[in-house]
Design a protein around this motif. Structure first.
Motif, PDB file in Angstrom:
ATOM      1  N   GLY A   9      43.716  40.373  63.465  1.00 22.70           N
ATOM      2  CA  GLY A   9      42.580  39.474  63.336  1.00 22.70           C
ATOM      3  C   GLY A   9      41.641  39.901  62.221  1.00 22.70           C
ATOM      4  O   GLY A   9      41.552  41.086  61.860  1.00 22.70           O
ATOM      5  N   ARG A  10      40.917  38.952  61.680  1.00 26.31           N
ATOM      6  CA  ARG A  10      39.994  39.202  60.575  1.00 26.31           C
ATOM      7  C   ARG A  10      38.570  39.391  61.047  1.00 26.31           C
ATOM      8  O   ARG A  10      37.767  40.011  60.354  1.00 26.31           O
ATOM      9  CB  ARG A  10      40.051  38.027  59.590  1.00 26.31           C
ATOM     10  N   HIS A  11      38.241  38.859  62.241  1.00 22.14           N
ATOM     11  CA  HIS A  11      36.867  38.931  62.724  1.00 22.14           C
ATOM     12  C   HIS A  11      36.755  40.076  63.738  1.00 22.14           C
ATOM     13  O   HIS A  11      37.174  39.937  64.896  1.00 22.14           O
ATOM     14  CB  HIS A  11      36.454  37.607  63.376  1.00 22.14           C
ATOM     15  N   VAL A  12      36.204  41.181  63.304  1.00 23.87           N
ATOM     16  CA  VAL A  12      36.057  42.361  64.151  1.00 23.87           C
ATOM     17  C   VAL A  12      34.749  42.247  64.932  1.00 23.87           C
ATOM     18  O   VAL A  12      33.661  42.144  64.351  1.00 23.87           O
ATOM     19  CB  VAL A  12      36.078  43.655  63.316  1.00 23.87           C
ATOM     20  N   LEU A  13      34.859  42.276  66.251  1.00 26.69           N
ATOM     21  CA  LEU A  13      33.664  42.216  67.090  1.00 26.69           C
ATOM     22  C   LEU A  13      32.992  43.577  67.181  1.00 26.69           C
ATOM     23  O   LEU A  13      31.782  43.695  66.983  1.00 26.69           O
ATOM     24  CB  LEU A  13      34.038  41.710  68.489  1.00 26.69           C
ATOM     25  N   PHE A  14      33.769  44.620  67.477  1.00 28.06           N
ATOM     26  CA  PHE A  14      33.244  45.981  67.519  1.00 28.06           C
ATOM     27  C   PHE A  14      34.424  46.943  67.508  1.00 28.06           C
ATOM     28  O   PHE A  14      35.592  46.538  67.675  1.00 28.06           O
ATOM     29  CB  PHE A  14      32.372  46.217  68.769  1.00 28.06           C
ATOM     30  N   ARG A  29      40.003  48.600  66.973  1.00 36.27           N
ATOM     31  CA  ARG A  29      39.352  47.376  66.553  1.00 36.27           C
ATOM     32  C   ARG A  29      39.555  46.282  67.604  1.00 36.27           C
ATOM     33  O   ARG A  29      40.679  45.946  67.949  1.00 36.27           O
ATOM     34  CB  ARG A  29      39.898  46.906  65.206  1.00 36.27           C
ATOM     35  N   VAL A  30      38.471  45.744  68.081  1.00 37.40           N
ATOM     36  CA  VAL A  30      38.523  44.603  69.002  1.00 37.40           C
ATOM     37  C   VAL A  30      38.146  43.369  68.202  1.00 37.40           C
ATOM     38  O   VAL A  30      37.004  43.227  67.756  1.00 37.40           O
ATOM     39  CB  VAL A  30      37.573  44.805  70.193  1.00 37.40           C
ATOM     40  N   THR A  31      39.106  42.478  68.020  1.00 38.26           N
ATOM     41  CA  THR A  31      38.905  41.309  67.168  1.00 38.26           C
ATOM     42  C   THR A  31      38.671  40.053  67.998  1.00 38.26           C
ATOM     43  O   THR A  31      39.075  39.965  69.165  1.00 38.26           O
ATOM     44  CB  THR A  31      40.132  41.102  66.258  1.00 38.26           C
ATOM     45  N   LEU A  32      38.042  39.087  67.373  1.00 40.35           N
ATOM     46  CA  LEU A  32      37.790  37.820  68.037  1.00 40.35           C
ATOM     47  C   LEU A  32      39.094  37.092  68.331  1.00 40.35           C
ATOM     48  O   LEU A  32      39.236  36.451  69.381  1.00 40.35           O
ATOM     49  CB  LEU A  32      36.889  36.954  67.147  1.00 40.35           C
ATOM     50  N   GLU A  33      40.065  37.190  67.414  1.00 44.07           N
ATOM     51  CA  GLU A  33      41.348  36.524  67.622  1.00 44.07           C
ATOM     52  C   GLU A  33      42.061  37.063  68.861  1.00 44.07           C
ATOM     53  O   GLU A  33      42.636  36.295  69.648  1.00 44.07           O
ATOM     54  CB  GLU A  33      42.240  36.698  66.388  1.00 44.07           C
TER      55      GLU A  33
END
Length: 233
Positions: A19-24, A30-34
């Motif tokens: 995923g490209r959108h890393v939440l935290f 890496r925990v991603t939005l995807e």
């Protein structure tokens, strides 16, 4: 259902870093939005499948199955009914046999492995004998009542009323439109390689309304009955 859904919702972001959108980031992970969205979609799918089978077992009783198929396929109706209730009935009978045998000191939870295996085989032997004897009694009873030789009468009468026709007219178009929309690819959310937006087009909004009407129709009926019950009291 909630435990299964929560487990999938949590496990997917823990093992999936795509995923490209890393939440935290948590411990160099890496925990991603995807990953979160995909886990939520998987959780909802599994919960829906579980709810489907649970609802079917609650609604489709043996009497309803016999009513639907007994006139045109009586043998198939009996076979289908016996197949669907086989595992739950075997579990209930096995529990009854285990309770009776435990009162005699025969159990599978204590003793050596050989003794527990021997007692378990005794359980199964008793269960098979019990089932075969009851099957013979059921077959003799059905033969004495001439099942399948002529028109069959039923104790429970299921009649198609005006409200049933109204429900039929609502559910069938909603189901057909939902299937058509799924074939056309409406209402799908692509997560990889690039996650799409969550906005709905006009056709997708119509598909969502059709799905809500189809899936939520039983809940509407239940709420209507509960409202009438409370207002009548």
């Amino acid at each position: 259902m909630l435990i299964s859904g929560a487990l999938l919702f949590v496990v997917n972001p823990l093992f999936n870093e795509r995923g490209r959108h890393v939440l935290f980031e948590w411990v160099s992970h890496r925990v991603t939005l995807e990953a979160v969205v995909l886990g939520g979609m998987a959780a909802l799918s599994v919960m829906g499948i579980i709810a489907l089978f649970v609802s079917y077992n609650e609604i489709m009783t043996p009497n309803k199955l016999l009513f639907l198929f007994s006139k045109i396929m009586p043998q198939f109706a009996v076979l289908l009914m016996l197949t669907l209730r086989f595992i739950p009935l075997m579990r209930i009978r096995l529990g009854e046999i285990a309770a009776v045998q435990a009162s005699k000191g025969i159990t599978v939870v204590s003793g050596t492995i050989r003794e527990r295996a021997k007692n378990g085989m005794l359980y199964i032997q008793t269960l098979l004998v019990f089932s075969l004897e009851e099957a013979i009694q059921t077959a003799d009873s059905m033969k004495a009542r001439a099942y399948g030789t002529g028109r069959r009468s039923a104790y429970h009468h299921f009649r198609f009323r005006k409200l049933d026709w109204l429900a039929f007219c609502v559910l069938i178009p909603a189901f057909v439109f939902a299937v058509y929309g799924r074939i056309k690819g409406w209402g799908t959310l692509a997560v990889y390689p690039i996650m799409e937006g969550v906005g709905l087009s006009g056709a997708e909004t119509g598909l969502l309304i059709a799905m809500i009407c189809f899936v939520g129709f039983p809940a509407i009926i239940e709420l209507k009955g509960a409202f009438r019950w409370h207002t009548s009291n």
